[in-house]
Motif scaffolding. Sequence first.
Motif, short mmCIF file in Angstrom:
data_model
loop_
_atom_site.label_atom_id
_atom_site.label_comp_id
_atom_site.label_asym_id
_atom_site.label_seq_id
_atom_site.Cartn_x
_atom_site.Cartn_y
_atom_site.Cartn_z
N ASP A 1 4.05 -12.07 2.35
CA ASP A 1 3.64 -10.98 3.24
C ASP A 1 3.92 -11.35 4.70
O ASP A 1 4.47 -10.55 5.47
N HIS B 1 6.52 -9.34 7.15
CA HIS B 1 6.21 -8.70 8.44
C HIS B 1 7.24 -9.10 9.48
O HIS B 1 7.64 -8.29 10.32
N HIS C 1 7.89 -1.93 3.24
CA HIS C 1 6.44 -1.81 3.11
C HIS C 1 6.05 -0.43 2.54
O HIS C 1 5.16 -0.33 1.70
N HIS D 1 0.07 -6.93 -3.01
CA HIS D 1 1.03 -6.49 -1.99
C HIS D 1 2.20 -7.48 -1.81
O HIS D 1 3.37 -7.08 -1.84
N LEU E 1 6.35 -7.12 -2.42
CA LEU E 1 7.34 -7.37 -1.36
C LEU E 1 8.36 -8.41 -1.81
O LEU E 1 9.55 -8.32 -1.45
ZN ZN Z 1 2.50 -6.58 4.44
#
Ligand code: ZN
Length: 387
Positions: free
Chosen positions: A194, A198, A268, A282, A286
Amino acid sequence: MKNFTFESPTKIIFGKNRIHDLAAEILAYGNRVLMVYGGQSIQQNGLYTQITEHLKENDISVFELAGVQPNPRLESVRAGIELCKTYEVDFILAVGGGSVIDCSKAIAAGVTYSGDVWDFFIRKAKIENALPIGSVLTLAATGSEMNGGTVISNPETSEKRPAGSDLLKPKFSILDPTLTFTVNKYLTSAGVVDVMSHIFEQYFTPDQGTTLQDHIAEAILKTCIQYGPVLMDDPENYEARSNIMWASSLALNGLTVTGKMYGDWATHYIEHELSAYYDLTHGAGLAILFPVWMNYVLDEKRAFKFAAYARNVWGVTIENDMEAALEGIAKTKAFFKEIGMPASLGEANIDDSKFDSMVEGACKFGPIGMFRKLNKEDVKNILTSAL
Ligand code: ZN
Ligand code: NZQ
């Protein structure tokens, strides 16, 4: 580089035993607190007792919202709003990971709003007021501890949607890396992915001349690549936990997107559909999607940026941009696999049966993405390639 205003008001209180500072920070805002937390983890590691005793000793009244689930539900937000109103709470304390912090933010926004809090997530209303919140972070991943974003799931409509406001930025966040020692391998890896994602969302943009921001981004990626694998064998490695924790906050506090138009965020948006329909973690979603997205948007025009990523982050020495780019993407995919993340939707037991609904959901407000705009057909192609 574009003009920008950068304001990051969250006070970061970092290091071992910093929980002792908690009461003093809260008392600057009030003494009636809603403490929001998840399942059993903070009971098991003793944090619950430590915090509640510390707050009691400092004459702070604590009301509790327990049981916030990963991919936090609208139902918990509504319950929290009711508690705040009933007990006239003046501060919300989130103790947990991104889900708990996001739920707390949504509660903070909903308490003073006369309509339904979901309005903020379907772009029907703008957040104009919020209770102050603070966090004690227990899982390094989302950056929610230092930004104004919140992502909430509505199982009734199979939607998971973001909302945000500067008003939701935590007043303070306590980052004690030892509190993340108990995070298991899978969630640690998902957190690392994650954080890296980002950075990807804000690195792969059409902007030019943001050399400093891009080098900061590359340093955060290299930190994740260095310390993620260390934590697979040594979960109590303080150096690794502390570097990953600070990386989590810096990756999504606005720093690396300064001087740029906006991040890409298409991956996302697509991942939030996977979490909404399958309650997938999550970061795992990803890990499946990002290498596919990279391969999908890679073309002659964009190859230079992927090549820069490959060379500066992975040390790829290939001269040809396209070949270097492909090598960088392959290394990304292999790294996610090495730290135990799924590499395909199949590995996460997801088939194509809900693709059409997910495509509609991802593109509900129009095409997504910035580096390359994606329409519904593109989103479907990406999902299909991820099978
Ligand atoms: Zn994220
Ligand atoms: O519920 P408990 O028992 O506390 O267990 C939690 C939870 O099951 C466990 N956990 C947390 N700290 C632990 C621990 N277990 C052992 N020891 C600890 N110290 O971890 C599980 C997952 O927690 P969660 O909060 O869901 O993880 P994460 O921090 O990855 O948050 C994910 C959520 O944040 C959203 C995601 O979409 C997802 O809903 N995001 C929020 C963002 C933001 N606000 O800026 C941006 C992100 O891109 C992301 O979308």
